[in-house]
Motif scaffolding. Structure first.
Motif, mmCIF file in Angstrom:
data_model
loop_
_atom_site.group_PDB
_atom_site.id
_atom_site.type_symbol
_atom_site.label_atom_id
_atom_site.label_comp_id
_atom_site.label_asym_id
_atom_site.label_seq_id
_atom_site.Cartn_x
_atom_site.Cartn_y
_atom_site.Cartn_z
ATOM 1 N N GLU A 4 0.815 -1.209 0.000
ATOM 2 C CA GLU A 4 0.000 0.000 0.000
ATOM 3 C C GLU A 4 0.853 1.264 0.000
ATOM 4 O OE1 GLU A 4 -3.116 -0.235 -0.540
ATOM 5 O OE2 GLU A 4 -3.098 -2.421 -0.362
ATOM 6 N N HIS A 35 -1.316 -6.266 -6.846
ATOM 7 C CA HIS A 35 -1.737 -5.068 -7.571
ATOM 8 C C HIS A 35 -1.209 -5.059 -9.011
ATOM 9 C CE1 HIS A 35 -2.046 -2.845 -3.412
ATOM 10 N NE2 HIS A 35 -2.768 -3.938 -3.477
ATOM 11 N N ASP A 37 -2.403 -5.347 -12.506
ATOM 12 C CA ASP A 37 -3.704 -5.235 -13.165
ATOM 13 C C ASP A 37 -3.788 -6.078 -14.433
ATOM 14 O OD1 ASP A 37 -4.698 -3.083 -11.352
ATOM 15 O OD2 ASP A 37 -3.025 -1.992 -12.238
#
Length: 383
Positions: A4, A35, A37
């Motif tokens: 994050e 993460h 994509d």
């Protein structure tokens, strides 16, 4: 570092392996958690199933907006038609594009792989039609050429590389400089060839040499897929590395090699999340972190077994966006090509028949047609 804390940018990983259709949900879940994509599956030859292209296209059919496929070549051509291998591979590339592949993956430049195949000199006349076709089609190529230079030096080769049979200094393998020369000749004859050299072309310790190549050939790029030696080399010459990344920000692509360990293990193993996470974090830390960071002991396959420290570049967001996504979209396509299920059914039948005729890539060893049969059945249902 917690994921994050990284920049909230869209990530497109140009270099992921898909060892088996049983790993579909595992791979997707891994990419979700990390993460990533979108990603490109790069297909390498398989000793028992001959081709992993059907598997990758099957994955793409389930995630058509998320998955790109760089199909591997038909390596049987090196054995079947050595005098016409370039013409044969040129036709095969056209076939890959018609199936819905977005590019081509070659691992034939890895010395251990090249030793097992009767690959002619890359700059030979017999391969010239293949390179010409790739340049004409502007089909992007992700090309593994050589390995870390210390693999040719008995005093420097890492123990894990020696264990895998990746020491090349005994005279039984092609010399890395000889292979570079072949590739430079190919580029000189095909200057518009669109190629991504994997693992920074193993020139992370020779950035001026790589810069000269990028200056000469505007369609040449490199990816950041570890080799951990790359990040050692960058850290040792941090100012030079940062200048290089800023100057050539349009020529560098994000990649991780997620799935490589599962693919290379015998028998194959599951994709390990912890290792995949370390591959992502070491690369993103290097790009985004302006200070020191460490890789814990045993942090990933082919990484160091001791804790090691690196220093990041702290690149601007505009540069990160190019490396993480935009450069791949420019070189390949903003979106994956559509698939042709009917042609994929035909290709699966051809692979299945080849396994029936020759067995595996190992003489006298039975091949495994079960997976390609399942893939063929799926595409028959949607054709």
């Amino acid at each position: 570092m917690n994921l994050e804390q990284f920049s909230p940018l869209s990530i497109l990983d140009c270099h992921i392996h898909y060892p088996h259709p049983s790993q579909m949900q595992n791979l997707i879940a891994t990419c979700d958690q990390l993460h990533i994509d979108r990603f490109s599956v790069v297909c390498t030859p398989d000793p028992m199933r001959l081709s992993l292209v059907p598997d990758a296209l099957h994955l793409k059919a389930h995630y058509p907006e998320r998955v790109f496929v760089f199909g591997g070549l038909d390596i049987s051509a090196y054995f079947r038609v050595p005098d016409r291998v370039g013409e044969t591979l040129a036709g095969f590339v056209e076939g890959l594009a018609a199936l819905g592949c977005d590019g081509v993956k070659m691992i034939e430049g890895k010395p251990a792989m090249r030793k097992t195949l009767p690959v002619p000199s890359f700059d030979s006349e017999v391969l010239a039609p293949y390179w010409a076709k790739m340049a004409e089609m502007q089909m992007p190529l992700l090309f593994h050429v050589n390995d870390p230079e210390e693999f040719w030096d008995a005093a420097k080769v890492p123990g894990w590389a020696m264990q895998r049979g990746w020491f090349y200094g005994d005279g039984a393998y092609i010399n890395n400089e000889a292979q570079y020369t072949e590739i430079f000749n190919v580029l000189a004859r095909n200057p518009t060839l669109k190629v991504i050299f994997a693992h920074f072309f193993f020139l992370s310790a020779q950035l001026p040499r790589l810069a000269d190549l990028l200056d000469r050939y505007p369609n040449v790029c490199v990816d950041l897929t570890p080799g951990i030696e790359m990040y050692h080399n960058f850290t040792r010459r941090l100012d030079e590395a940062r200048d290089f990344f800023l100057k050539y920000q349009d020529r560098i692509l994000f990649g991780t090699d997620i799935g490589a360990r599962a693919l290379l293990s015998t028998p194959q193993t599951d994709i390990q999340f912890s290792e995949s996470r370390e591959r992502v974090t070491v690369t993103r830390n290097f790009l985004e972190n302006p200070g020191e960071f460490s890789l814990p002991p045993g942090g990933g396959f082919l990484f160091d077994e001791r804790e090691v420290w690196f220093h990041g570049l702290g690149l601007p967001q505009s540069v990160l966006e190019k490396i993480y996504r935009a450069n791949f979209e420019r070189i390949a396509s903003p979106a994956p090509r559509p698939l042709n299920p009917a042609l994929i059914v035909e290709m699966c039948g051809q692979v299945e028949a080849m396994i029936g005729i020759q067995g595996s890539a190992q003489p006298g060893v039975p091949g495994d047609p079960s997976v390609v049969r399942q893939v063929r059945s799926y595409f028959e249902s949607i054709a």
